[in-house]
Design a protein around this motif. Structure first.
Motif, short mmCIF file in Angstrom:
data_model
loop_
_atom_site.label_atom_id
_atom_site.label_comp_id
_atom_site.label_asym_id
_atom_site.label_seq_id
_atom_site.Cartn_x
_atom_site.Cartn_y
_atom_site.Cartn_z
N UNK A 71 -5.81 -13.04 1.95
CA UNK A 71 -4.64 -12.18 2.15
C UNK A 71 -4.46 -11.14 1.08
N UNK A 72 -3.20 -10.72 0.85
CA UNK A 72 -2.93 -9.62 -0.09
C UNK A 72 -3.39 -9.92 -1.51
N UNK A 73 -3.57 -8.84 -2.29
CA UNK A 73 -3.94 -9.00 -3.69
C UNK A 73 -2.85 -9.73 -4.45
N UNK A 74 -3.24 -10.51 -5.48
CA UNK A 74 -2.21 -11.20 -6.29
C UNK A 74 -1.38 -10.20 -7.08
N UNK A 75 -0.26 -10.68 -7.57
CA UNK A 75 0.60 -9.90 -8.45
C UNK A 75 0.34 -10.30 -9.89
N UNK A 76 0.82 -9.51 -10.83
CA UNK A 76 0.60 -9.80 -12.25
C UNK A 76 1.70 -10.71 -12.77
N UNK A 118 0.22 -13.58 -17.89
CA UNK A 118 0.11 -13.93 -19.30
C UNK A 118 -1.10 -13.29 -19.95
N UNK A 119 -2.21 -13.21 -19.19
CA UNK A 119 -3.42 -12.58 -19.73
C UNK A 119 -3.26 -11.09 -19.95
N UNK A 120 -2.22 -10.50 -19.38
CA UNK A 120 -1.95 -9.07 -19.58
C UNK A 120 -0.83 -8.84 -20.59
N UNK A 121 -0.37 -9.92 -21.20
CA UNK A 121 0.69 -9.79 -22.22
C UNK A 121 0.27 -10.32 -23.59
N UNK A 122 -0.63 -11.31 -23.59
CA UNK A 122 -1.02 -11.95 -24.84
C UNK A 122 -2.52 -11.73 -25.07
N UNK A 161 -4.66 -1.77 -28.52
CA UNK A 161 -3.51 -2.58 -28.14
C UNK A 161 -3.19 -2.49 -26.64
N UNK A 162 -3.99 -1.71 -25.93
CA UNK A 162 -3.72 -1.53 -24.50
C UNK A 162 -4.48 -2.57 -23.68
N UNK A 163 -3.77 -3.22 -22.75
CA UNK A 163 -4.40 -4.16 -21.84
C UNK A 163 -5.03 -3.38 -20.69
N UNK A 164 -6.35 -3.24 -20.74
CA UNK A 164 -7.07 -2.48 -19.73
C UNK A 164 -7.24 -3.31 -18.46
N UNK A 165 -7.40 -4.62 -18.62
CA UNK A 165 -7.60 -5.49 -17.47
C UNK A 165 -7.72 -6.92 -17.91
N UNK A 166 -8.15 -7.79 -16.99
CA UNK A 166 -8.36 -9.19 -17.32
C UNK A 166 -9.55 -9.71 -16.52
N UNK A 167 -10.27 -10.64 -17.14
CA UNK A 167 -11.46 -11.24 -16.54
C UNK A 167 -11.28 -12.74 -16.59
#
Length: 370
Positions: free
Chosen positions: A65-70, A76-80, A117-123
């Motif tokens: 289904x739809x893409x997940x939300x952040x 958390x991986x996009x904040x810490x 310091x910019x969160x470009x993405x998460x893996x």
């Protein structure tokens, strides 16, 4: 280390953002041996601008289904700025849920992709293929790949933006060249066809002369189009040089239009770069065209002189004039903008002196030499 080096080289070999993301994902899954892998690029509005997965079939992906939300663990991986390694993802306090068609995940390794310091993405990876799950070495490998991934993603974005700008610049160049060159010739072509049609019955010989001019104008327009597409200098300019090209242009327009079009120049041949020759030629074309088409001029004088290390081009007419600060009509506005841009790009200075009922003088000064 050889595997890491091969992965980094594979990532940096791509210039498309999508290709970079896909290569990062497949490299990560292969390096640590994971059943599933995914990579997300946040959109800044609580969702993902891009989210790709590896290890699931197209049918499974559609059923999820739809893409997940952040939110939750993904958020958390996009904040810490720290990796998360778990023996069971469902034991984490921020774990929420997954859709019914989603594969069951157990052990989990997630790393943020940071550019400064910019969160470009998460893996993140799930379900290790090795007994005991993901290790500290796996975590270090992903941290290293994530650092290189950030550089590759940023570079790919810059490349795509530069490419977009290049395409826009080329589109603007073609639009400017079409307006400055081909429009004038087509306008003259239409007038000549009208004259030939009017003469066809009462003076066939003169009509034949006009039709010969039509053929010449059509051929010139074709050459101009070819030069524009190829990014070359104007056809007349390439064959004759600036002085003769301006003279031939004035003679042709004088022949086609009812207004008197004249050209005068000093005896010395100006030494100009190719770009400056093209600018002078195109400005002369545009200024003359405006006088004939928009100002209803009866006389247009084109003059080129060389003095004090500069070439000065003036195009003067006795037409209706206008207010340069509030030029009306899309064609005239585009023409004025085009002339000013050509002057600026070649280090020249363009001035337009005009007022309603008092004619117009366009003056371009460009430096000689390199």
């Amino acid at each position: 280390m050889r595997a890491v080096s091969a992965a980094v080289l594979a990532v940096t070999a791509h210039r498309s953002v999508h290709d970079v993301l896909r290569t990062i994902l497949t490299s990560a899954r292969k390096l640590v041996g994971a059943r599933y892998a995914a990579l997300g690029i946040p959109d800044g509005a609580g969702g993902f601008a891009e989210f790709i997965a590896d290890g699931v079939t197209d049918e499974q992906w559609s059923a999820i289904g739809p893409l997940p939300r952040t939110h939750g663990l993904l958020g958390q991986l996009l904040r810490e700025p720290h990796p998360i390694r778990l023996a069971d993802i469902r034991a984490h306090p921020n774990f929420r849920w997954w859709p019914a068609a989603h594969p069951d995940l157990t052990d989990f390794l997630g790393v943020p992709i940071l550019d400064g310091d910019e969160f470009v993405g998460e893996l993140f990876l799930a379900n290790s293929c090795h007994e005991g799950g993901f290790t500290a070495d796996d975590e270090e490998l992903m941290r290293l790949l994530g650092a290189h991934a950030a550089i590759a993603i940023v570079n790919a974005r810059l490349y795509e933006r530069a490419r977009e700008l290049s395409i826009m610049e080329e589109r603007n160049r073609i639009a400017r060249e079409l307006h400055d060159a081909v429009t004038q010739k087509l306008f003259s072509l239409r007038l000549t066809v009208d004259a030939a049609a009017a003469l066809l019955e009462r003076d066939p010989a003169r009509a034949a002369t006009e039709l010969a001019t039509v053929r010449r104008l059509a051929g010139a327009a074709t050459e101009e189009l070819r030069a524009i597409v190829d990014g070359q200098r104007p056809a007349d300019l390439a064959g004759d040089g600036l002085d003769i090209a301006l003279r031939k242009q004035a003679e042709l327009l004088d022949r086609v239009h009812t207004a008197t079009v004249s050209y005068t120049a000093c005896d010395c041949v100006p030494t100009l770069t190719e770009a400056r020759q093209r600018a002078v030629y195109r400005v002369a074309q545009e200024a003359t065209h405006n006088a004939l088409r928009h100002a209803d001029a009866t006389r247009v004088a084109v003059r080129m002189v060389v003095h004090n290390g500069s070439v000065e081009l003036t195009v003067s007419d006795d037409g209706s004039g206008f207010d340069p600060r509030s030029a009306h009509g899309a064609g005239r506005r585009l023409g004025l903008a085009s002339m000013r841009e050509r002057a600026r790009a070649t280090g020249g200075v363009l001035t337009v002196r005009s007022e309603p009922g008092a004619g117009t003088t366009v003056r371009l000064v460009v430096p000689t030499g390199g």
